[in-house]
Design a protein around this motif. Structure first.
Motif, PDB file in Angstrom:
ATOM      1  N   ALA A 166      18.568  -3.441  -8.336  1.00 35.45           N
ATOM      2  CA  ALA A 166      17.562  -2.384  -8.425  1.00 35.45           C
ATOM      3  C   ALA A 166      17.258  -1.886  -7.014  1.00 35.45           C
ATOM      4  O   ALA A 166      17.217  -2.668  -6.070  1.00 35.45           O
ATOM      5  N   ALA A 226      19.268   1.511 -10.799  1.00 39.08           N
ATOM      6  CA  ALA A 226      19.247   0.173 -11.411  1.00 39.08           C
ATOM      7  C   ALA A 226      20.576  -0.089 -12.095  1.00 39.08           C
ATOM      8  O   ALA A 226      21.252   0.843 -12.544  1.00 39.08           O
ATOM      9  N   HIS A 276      13.996   0.897 -15.435  1.00 39.74           N
ATOM     10  CA  HIS A 276      13.967   0.298 -14.097  1.00 39.74           C
ATOM     11  C   HIS A 276      14.082   1.361 -13.015  1.00 39.74           C
ATOM     12  O   HIS A 276      13.375   1.306 -12.011  1.00 39.74           O
TER      13      HIS A 276
END
Length: 132
Positions: free
Chosen positions: A18, A23, A55
């Motif tokens: 990430a 991500a 994410h």
């Protein structure tokens, strides 16, 4: 997100990487994820892509949720396949962001393409007017 997200934990979705606006997540397709046609159910592929989108769009804060999303299925996946979903921020302005996710096998075969549109729901927007 996958840490506190019971659905992702239950499916074995793991965060690999990430960064701001990016991500990468991984999931193994199990026998329980196969549909009546003998291939991975599209809902599981969508969920993997959506988790990567989550994410990426929440990597900068404040809280952003999906406004809308679409997926295009290009190839079937089977039980036992390992799939990787890579999300990239395409644009972010004010309270809105656009994110692309590619779901593929580790060897590179693309299984699905996903585009998600996020909207900030808490706090103030960040990176006003900036795109990657």
């Amino acid at each position: 997100m996958t840490g506190p997200d019971p659905a992702c934990r239950a499916l074995g979705i793991a965060l690999e990487e990430a960064a701001a606006g990016r991500a990468r997540l991984r999931m193994r397709v199990t026998e329980d994820m196969v549909n009546g046609h003998g291939v991975a159910h599209g809902g599981y592929l969508f969920l993997l892509a959506d988790a990567a989108f989550d994410h990426a769009c929440n990597s900068r804060g404040p809280v952003m949720l999906a406004h809308s999303a679409q997926v295009t299925f290009l190839r079937p996946a089977a039980a036992g396949d390992v799939l990787v979903a890579e999300a990239t921020e395409r644009a972010r302005h004010g309270r809105h962001g656009v994110y692309d996710v590619t779901v593929r096998r580790p060897a590179g075969e693309i299984i699905a393409e996903f585009r998600g549109h996020g909207v900030v729901v808490a706090g103030r927007p960040t990176d006003e007017g900036k795109t990657p």
